[in-house]
Design a protein around this motif. Structure first.
Motif, PDB file in Angstrom:
ATOM      1  N   ASN A 165       0.832  -1.201   0.000  1.00 44.06           N
ATOM      2  CA  ASN A 165       0.000   0.000   0.000  1.00 44.06           C
ATOM      3  C   ASN A 165       0.870   1.255   0.000  1.00 44.06           C
ATOM      4  OD1 ASN A 165      -2.220  -1.671  -0.022  1.00 44.06           O
ATOM      5  ND2 ASN A 165      -2.518  -1.598   2.193  1.00 44.06           N
ATOM      6  N   HIS A 166       0.419   2.290   0.731  1.00 46.24           N
ATOM      7  CA  HIS A 166       1.093   3.589   0.673  1.00 46.24           C
ATOM      8  C   HIS A 166       1.567   3.943   2.080  1.00 46.24           C
ATOM      9  CE1 HIS A 166       1.949   6.805  -2.121  1.00 46.24           C
ATOM     10  NE2 HIS A 166       1.655   7.699  -1.193  1.00 46.24           N
ATOM     11  N   PRO A 167       2.845   3.744   2.412  1.00 45.89           N
ATOM     12  CA  PRO A 167       3.298   3.905   3.793  1.00 45.89           C
ATOM     13  C   PRO A 167       3.587   5.332   4.218  1.00 45.89           C
ATOM     14  CG  PRO A 167       5.116   3.166   2.439  1.00 45.89           C
ATOM     15  CD  PRO A 167       3.912   3.220   1.534  1.00 45.89           C
ATOM     16  N   THR A 168       3.386   6.322   3.352  1.00 47.56           N
ATOM     17  CA  THR A 168       3.658   7.715   3.737  1.00 47.56           C
ATOM     18  C   THR A 168       2.384   8.483   4.065  1.00 47.56           C
ATOM     19  OG1 THR A 168       3.689   8.297   1.381  1.00 47.56           O
ATOM     20  CG2 THR A 168       5.802   7.858   2.442  1.00 47.56           C
ATOM     21  N   VAL A 169       1.258   7.776   4.196  1.00 44.97           N
ATOM     22  CA  VAL A 169      -0.015   8.383   4.592  1.00 44.97           C
ATOM     23  C   VAL A 169      -0.602   7.542   5.719  1.00 44.97           C
ATOM     24  CG1 VAL A 169      -2.340   9.050   3.903  1.00 44.97           C
ATOM     25  CG2 VAL A 169      -0.450   9.299   2.288  1.00 44.97           C
ATOM     26  N   GLY A 170      -0.955   8.190   6.812  1.00 44.01           N
ATOM     27  CA  GLY A 170      -1.528   7.482   7.950  1.00 44.01           C
ATOM     28  C   GLY A 170      -2.708   8.226   8.529  1.00 44.01           C
ATOM     29  N   SER A 171      -3.321   7.642   9.514  1.00 49.75           N
ATOM     30  CA  SER A 171      -4.473   8.261  10.160  1.00 49.75           C
ATOM     31  C   SER A 171      -4.372   8.048  11.662  1.00 49.75           C
ATOM     32  CB  SER A 171      -5.778   7.661   9.634  1.00 49.75           C
ATOM     33  OG  SER A 171      -5.838   6.264   9.925  1.00 49.75           O
ATOM     34  N   ILE A 172      -5.084   8.913  12.393  1.00 54.01           N
ATOM     35  CA  ILE A 172      -5.175   8.803  13.847  1.00 54.01           C
ATOM     36  C   ILE A 172      -6.657   8.879  14.197  1.00 54.01           C
ATOM     37  CG2 ILE A 172      -4.402   9.701  16.070  1.00 54.01           C
ATOM     38  CD1 ILE A 172      -2.167  11.141  14.654  1.00 54.01           C
ATOM     39  N   PRO A 173      -7.314   7.760  14.432  1.00 52.65           N
ATOM     40  CA  PRO A 173      -8.730   7.803  14.814  1.00 52.65           C
ATOM     41  C   PRO A 173      -8.916   8.566  16.125  1.00 52.65           C
ATOM     42  CG  PRO A 173      -8.069   5.584  14.154  1.00 52.65           C
ATOM     43  CD  PRO A 173      -6.821   6.381  14.285  1.00 52.65           C
ATOM     44  N   ASN A 174      -9.838   9.524  16.106  1.00 53.71           N
ATOM     45  CA  ASN A 174     -10.099  10.363  17.281  1.00 53.71           C
ATOM     46  C   ASN A 174      -8.819  11.023  17.773  1.00 53.71           C
ATOM     47  OD1 ASN A 174     -12.823   9.577  17.230  1.00 53.71           O
ATOM     48  ND2 ASN A 174     -12.412   7.809  18.537  1.00 53.71           N
ATOM     49  N   GLY A 175      -7.965  11.400  16.830  1.00 54.90           N
ATOM     50  CA  GLY A 175      -6.653  11.939  17.200  1.00 54.90           C
ATOM     51  C   GLY A 175      -6.620  13.415  17.473  1.00 54.90           C
ATOM     52  N   ALA A 176      -7.703  14.137  17.240  1.00 52.02           N
ATOM     53  CA  ALA A 176      -7.732  15.579  17.484  1.00 52.02           C
ATOM     54  C   ALA A 176      -8.853  15.913  18.452  1.00 52.02           C
ATOM     55  CB  ALA A 176      -7.910  16.343  16.182  1.00 52.02           C
ATOM     56  N   LYS A 177      -8.618  16.887  19.305  1.00 50.41           N
ATOM     57  CA  LYS A 177      -9.608  17.361  20.264  1.00 50.41           C
ATOM     58  C   LYS A 177      -9.985  18.801  19.920  1.00 50.41           C
ATOM     59  CE  LYS A 177      -9.800  13.662  22.822  1.00 50.41           C
ATOM     60  NZ  LYS A 177      -8.964  12.824  21.942  1.00 50.41           N
ATOM     61  N   VAL A 178     -11.284  19.041  19.865  1.00 49.75           N
ATOM     62  CA  VAL A 178     -11.789  20.374  19.543  1.00 49.75           C
ATOM     63  C   VAL A 178     -11.523  21.307  20.714  1.00 49.75           C
ATOM     64  CG1 VAL A 178     -13.844  21.718  18.967  1.00 49.75           C
ATOM     65  CG2 VAL A 178     -13.532  19.426  17.996  1.00 49.75           C
ATOM     66  N   GLU A 179     -10.944  22.469  20.432  1.00 50.46           N
ATOM     67  CA  GLU A 179     -10.637  23.461  21.464  1.00 50.46           C
ATOM     68  C   GLU A 179     -11.550  24.675  21.383  1.00 50.46           C
ATOM     69  OE1 GLU A 179      -8.506  22.942  23.849  1.00 50.46           O
ATOM     70  OE2 GLU A 179      -7.922  20.998  23.031  1.00 50.46           O
ATOM     71  N   VAL A 180     -12.180  24.894  20.242  1.00 46.33           N
ATOM     72  CA  VAL A 180     -13.101  26.026  20.068  1.00 46.33           C
ATOM     73  C   VAL A 180     -14.410  25.472  19.519  1.00 46.33           C
ATOM     74  CG1 VAL A 180     -13.524  28.227  18.912  1.00 46.33           C
ATOM     75  CG2 VAL A 180     -11.213  27.637  19.649  1.00 46.33           C
ATOM     76  N   ALA A 181     -15.497  25.709  20.218  1.00 45.81           N
ATOM     77  CA  ALA A 181     -16.799  25.192  19.792  1.00 45.81           C
ATOM     78  C   ALA A 181     -17.315  25.970  18.585  1.00 45.81           C
ATOM     79  CB  ALA A 181     -17.800  25.276  20.942  1.00 45.81           C
ATOM     80  N   VAL A 182     -18.052  25.280  17.728  1.00 43.80           N
ATOM     81  CA  VAL A 182     -18.691  25.911  16.574  1.00 43.80           C
ATOM     82  C   VAL A 182     -20.161  25.534  16.568  1.00 43.80           C
ATOM     83  CG1 VAL A 182     -16.612  25.991  15.154  1.00 43.80           C
ATOM     84  CG2 VAL A 182     -18.053  23.971  15.088  1.00 43.80           C
ATOM     85  N   ASP A 183     -20.973  26.417  16.026  1.00 41.64           N
ATOM     86  CA  ASP A 183     -22.415  26.195  15.980  1.00 41.64           C
ATOM     87  C   ASP A 183     -22.933  26.719  14.653  1.00 41.64           C
ATOM     88  OD1 ASP A 183     -24.994  25.654  16.509  1.00 41.64           O
ATOM     89  OD2 ASP A 183     -25.260  27.086  18.133  1.00 41.64           O
TER      90      ASP A 183
END
Length: 376
Positions: A165-183
């Motif tokens: 496959n392609h070893p230079t692209v990866g993912s992080i499931p739930n890897g980011a946390k929202v710091e500013v709420a949006v509506d």
């Protein structure tokens, strides 16, 4: 030795997908399946970071961006190291991206995609250091970090490479946390909303506005154009916006649709609505078959005794070209016929998909196909 090369234009039928077999029996759909409210949208986030912990598969020491990035990171911990002294291959600079949903609260988790921005060979086993994610306005909305998950690998040694496959692209499931709420703001200053159709159509827009007025009273909605329906929030619903929007989304409307035939010549696919009409037309499509054959034979010298410099076996190539065309009967499409009937008849005649495509294009050119012909 005998070689036989044959070329023929007959190609088997790959796919003919016909949607909707009877005119006027389109199934009513929910309003929410036909579009969305203006202001309801996702936002792209992007950031820049560094992946550490790689087993010698990171950016090369000649990458100035990686060296400068590592020097900047170390300076945050009161370590002053010139960028020219950074020589590690266990780190890689990456770009980080995520999608911010229309509604997000502080602490919500987002999936993250990490892509190499340097000359790293693989991100396998790496971990992303804390990286801020910004929106188009330059504001930081989330922070990303964590170990990468890759669907592949790459190992190389002594010039041998094994890669999946392609070893230079990866993912992080739930890897980011929202710091500013949006509506998402779908309500305008005058307590109005706009419903936007995914496919602009005057008839569908008018039917949606009529359905809303039947449900909530005359004057609640009106079709502004082929794409947007203006909706006024009734006074009694101002404290129940969610319930009001939910009722609108669950109204059932029969959308109008344009007659359209989609053709993909690369894959041999024909997609059409079953009620696309064809006027009376006569179709005659010949089946041309071309065969080219090469025959190699050996010519032996007869009547010559002994050997000499000019006496040898000769190889002679004979080529034959055969062109044949079947005089099959034409196809007469009577009036009030549909593409469904035409394609079904051609399939019974074992007509190839690309021949069907040629026939449909010819019918359109003759003015007998009453639909938009989309060629991909």
């Amino acid at each position: 030795m005998k070689r036989l090369l044959k070329a023929t234009t007959r190609i088997p039928l790959i796919l003919a997908l016909l949607l909707g077999a009877v005119l006027g029996q389109a199934e009513p759909l929910r309003v929410k399946d036909l579009g969305k409210f203006r202001g309801w949208r996702q936002n792209a986030l992007v950031g820049y970071g560094i992946v550490t912990g790689l087993a010698g598969t990171g950016d090369s020491p000649t990458n100035a961006v990686t060296r400068q990035t590592m020097a900047n990171v170390l300076s945050q911990f009161n370590l002053t190291v010139p960028s020219s002294q950074v020589q590690s291959r266990n780190v890689a600079v990456v770009l980080v991206s995520a999608t911010l949903p229309p509604f997000a609260r502080v602490g919500d988790a987002l999936d993250v995609t990490v892509t190499s921005a340097g000359d790293a060979r693989s991100l396998l086993g790496g971990s992303l250091l804390l990286a801020p994610l910004k929106a188009a306005n330059g504001q930081i909305y989330a922070l990303a970090e964590g170990p990468l998950s890759l669907g592949g690998y790459r190992y190389d040694a002594n010039g041998n490479v094994v890669q999946k496959n392609h070893p230079t692209v990866g993912s992080i499931p739930n890897g980011a946390k929202v710091e500013v709420a949006v509506d998402a703001q779908i309500l305008g200053p005058n307590h109005e909303m706009t419903f936007v159709l995914a496919d602009a159509d005057y008839t569908t827009a008018n039917r949606i506005s009529e359905a809303i007025n039947r449900q909530f009273g005359a004057g609640t909605a009106f079709a502004k154009d082929a794409e947007g329906i203006e909706i006024k929030l009734p006074d009694g619903q101002r404290n129940q916006l969610v319930g009001f929007v939910a009722k609108i989304e669950n109204l059932h409307v029969e959308p109008d649709r344009r007659a359209r035939v989609v053709i993909n010549e690369r894959t041999g696919t024909v997609v059409s609505g079953g009620d696309v009409r064809i006027s009376e037309v006569v179709i005659s499509h010949g089946d041309l078959k071309i065969s080219i054959a090469n025959y190699n034979t050996a010519s032996q010298p007869y009547g010559v005794w002994g050997t000499g410099a000019d006496v040898r076996t000769a190889i002679v190539t004979n080529t034959t070209v055969d062109v044949s065309e079947k005089n099959e009967p034409g196809f007469l499409a009577p009036g009030a016929n549909t593409v469904t009937d035409l394609v079904q008849s051609l399939v019974k005649m074992k007509t190839g998909t690309r021949d069907v495509i040629s026939i449909l294009r010819a019918i359109k050119a003759a003015g007998a196909l009453h639909a938009d012909l989309v060629i991909q």
